[in-house]
Structure formats: C-alpha cells, structure tokens
Write a protein that holds these residues in place. Structure first.
Motif, PDB file in Angstrom:
ATOM      1  N   ILE A  77      36.127 -62.025  32.825  1.00  0.00           N
ATOM      2  CA  ILE A  77      35.183 -61.793  31.725  1.00  0.00           C
ATOM      3  C   ILE A  77      34.683 -60.356  31.721  1.00  0.00           C
ATOM      4  O   ILE A  77      33.647 -60.062  31.116  1.00  0.00           O
ATOM      5  N   GLU A  78      35.408 -59.454  32.390  1.00  0.00           N
ATOM      6  CA  GLU A  78      34.898 -58.092  32.501  1.00  0.00           C
ATOM      7  C   GLU A  78      34.844 -57.362  31.168  1.00  0.00           C
ATOM      8  O   GLU A  78      34.167 -56.344  31.033  1.00  0.00           O
ATOM      9  N   LEU A 108      33.010 -59.220  44.587  1.00  0.00           N
ATOM     10  CA  LEU A 108      34.422 -58.946  44.337  1.00  0.00           C
ATOM     11  C   LEU A 108      34.704 -58.771  42.850  1.00  0.00           C
ATOM     12  O   LEU A 108      34.307 -59.611  42.034  1.00  0.00           O
ATOM     13  N   CYS A 109      35.386 -57.693  42.500  1.00  0.00           N
ATOM     14  CA  CYS A 109      35.845 -57.403  41.147  1.00  0.00           C
ATOM     15  C   CYS A 109      34.698 -57.566  40.146  1.00  0.00           C
ATOM     16  O   CYS A 109      33.746 -56.799  40.193  1.00  0.00           O
ATOM     17  N   TRP A 110      34.726 -58.567  39.237  1.00  0.00           N
ATOM     18  CA  TRP A 110      33.613 -58.704  38.299  1.00  0.00           C
ATOM     19  C   TRP A 110      32.301 -58.891  39.037  1.00  0.00           C
ATOM     20  O   TRP A 110      31.257 -58.373  38.598  1.00  0.00           O
ATOM     21  N   LEU A 126      35.202 -50.049  29.500  1.00  0.00           N
ATOM     22  CA  LEU A 126      36.524 -50.651  29.415  1.00  0.00           C
ATOM     23  C   LEU A 126      37.588 -49.607  29.700  1.00  0.00           C
ATOM     24  O   LEU A 126      37.458 -48.430  29.327  1.00  0.00           O
ATOM     25  N   LEU A 127      38.645 -50.031  30.362  1.00  0.00           N
ATOM     26  CA  LEU A 127      39.790 -49.161  30.613  1.00  0.00           C
ATOM     27  C   LEU A 127      40.690 -49.129  29.382  1.00  0.00           C
ATOM     28  O   LEU A 127      40.704 -50.077  28.588  1.00  0.00           O
ATOM     29  N   TYR A 160      40.191 -55.184  33.505  1.00  0.00           N
ATOM     30  CA  TYR A 160      40.165 -54.451  32.243  1.00  0.00           C
ATOM     31  C   TYR A 160      39.019 -53.438  32.179  1.00  0.00           C
ATOM     32  O   TYR A 160      38.869 -52.750  31.166  1.00  0.00           O
ATOM     33  N   ALA A 161      38.198 -53.375  33.206  1.00  0.00           N
ATOM     34  CA  ALA A 161      37.013 -52.523  33.154  1.00  0.00           C
ATOM     35  C   ALA A 161      36.820 -51.806  34.479  1.00  0.00           C
ATOM     36  O   ALA A 161      37.422 -52.163  35.499  1.00  0.00           O
TER      37      ALA A 161
END
Length: 271
Positions: A77-78, A108-110, A126-127, A160-161
């Motif tokens: 959900i990033e 971790l991550c998100w 966002l990337l 994605y972020a």
C-alpha cells in the motif's frame, strides 16, 4: 531458557506465507523464540475473515508492550498516502506504545516508511517505477546488523515508494547505514531508541519476488508489470530464481534477534 517473546503485526497480503517466512528467519539463529502474530482490528471493521482470524490475533497494545521485540511488516500500500490507510491510527498507536516502553522495534518496507513518517516527519515520494529485483548493496557506515557480510552483498527489493534520503541524512538522530549501489534506502538504524528500519524484503525466500510478480499480474492482467531484475537465471522465461540475498537474510535477522536478546538480558540484570 525462557524464549524471547516477539510480536509481529502482519499487514502483508499473503498472511499465512508471511507468518511462515518470519517463523523461519527469526528462529534461524537457534535462540528460543515465541512468535505472536497480530492483525490491526480497524482493518476489518466488520470482523476479520475466518482465514485471518485462524492465524492472527487482533492487535492488543497491552500485550505488545510486554513483548521483548516487535516487528511491523511491509504492506502493498506504499502508493497510498498514510492518511488514506484505514488502520494507520492503530499502527501509530502501536508504534507510540512500543517506543514508550522501549521495546526493540523492527520496521520493514512499508512499516519502515510509516515509522519514519510518524516519528521523524520524513516525507515519502513515489518512485518513477517499482524498485523490484535483487540489487547490490553498499555500506555507508558501520552497520552492526550487517556485520560479517562481505563487501559485496545483495538484497531483494519490492516497492513503489521511497523516503526522503536528504531528510534522513539531515536528522542527526538517524543513522543511514546502507543503500543500494544506486542510492535507494536499505537500512536506517537508531539503536539507542530501539528502532531499526529495513527497506528490503529480506524475509522473502527464493521464490518470494516471483510470487509477488505473479500476484500483481493475476490481480490486474490488463496492466504491464516490470519483472524482477537481476533475479532469474533466464529472464526471458522467468526460470531459475536466484536466492542471492540468503546470506544477508541470515546475518540481518540473526543479529537483530541477538540484539533483542541482549536488550532483555540487560533489562533483567538492572531490574
């Protein structure tokens, strides 16, 4: 020996597989560990589905505060603003409770994104495209949680972020210890506050990235998705996934469990 009590807020999509992954990586060091898996109650306002309730307990902040360590997983959900995540207030209440009781925290991550936003006001962006695949990493500073790895080591990324690196580096409380070779975040640590932020999916096994790709394609077959890079022996047929981050996985999680163990021992000695 009394087992370490480690709580895990599992907000991943594949909850049973995620439970299995964390059971494997957090017990690899051989220390006795008891894992307690939770879900955020506000994620299921009408009650958790039976398949979730069968393997996860509703989050209990009082129980979380009694843990020796706690993990908040990633979540797919990033791309959402934090305010748009239905259970963000519950996650933030958990983070506040853990920090208030000095429980060692692994984000971790998100989970790392949400924690850096909540505790330090670090911005997310966002990337241009998903960072997806196996990437060579580099240490920027001494990193106790990566000690023992060779100079060239690898990690599996899937997001994605990204969080604002400039803001992280400008905050003297935060230690940016490792990035990918091209500069994306890998590890931010603040051991004196019992906080670790890991932005790779080191818990994934050999086929973790392949399964993530397949999940996305199955959910939205009309879209074009990037295949995980630097991962397959034969990228054309997507065969022969390579587990090049296995050593990184073992070293990182073993050392984090050792840190939690040492923290508990020090607490008991001083009590």
């Amino acid at each position: 020996m009394r087992p370490l009590q480690i709580g895990i807020l599992n907000v991943m999509h594949d909850k049973a597989a995620t439970n299995a992954r964390f059971t494997k990586v957090l017990t690899h060091a051989g220390r006795p560990v008891a894992l307690h898996f939770y879900y955020p109650k506000t994620h299921y306002p009408s009650g958790a589905p039976a398949e979730v309730a069968a393997i996860l307990a509703p989050l209990d902040l009082a129980a979380a505060e009694r843990m020796d360590g706690f993990v908040i997983t990633g979540a797919p959900i990033e791309q959402l603003a934090f305010a748009d995540v239905t259970y963000i207030a519950e996650v933030q209440a958990l983070m506040a409770a853990l920090a208030g009781r000095a429980v060692p925290q692994l984000y971790l991550c998100w989970g790392g994104m949400a924690a850096l936003d909540y505790f330090y006001g670090i911005e997310k962006h966002l990337l241009p495209h998903k960072l997806f695949g196996v990437y060579r990493e580099r240490r920027l500073a001494p990193a106790p949680l990566l000690a023992g790895l060779p100079d060239e080591f690898y990690a599996a990324h899937a997001r994605y972020a990204e969080m604002d690196r400039g803001q992280i580096e400008a905050d003297a409380r935060l230690h940016l210890e490792a990035t990918t070779a091209s500069g994306e975040l890998l590890l931010v640590d603040r051991p004196e506050a019992n906080q670790t932020f890991m932005f790779a999916h080191l818990e994934y096994g050999r086929e973790g990235l392949l399964h993530e790709y397949q999940r996305e394609v199955t959910a939205h077959p009309e879209r074009q998705y990037l295949r995980p890079a630097h991962y397959f022996t034969d990228p054309q047929t997507m065969s022969g996934p390579q587990f090049r981050w296995e050593e990184t996985q073992h070293v990182f999680f073993d050392r984090w469990v050792d840190r939690v163990w040492a923290k508990r021992e020090a607490k008991e000695v001083s009590a």
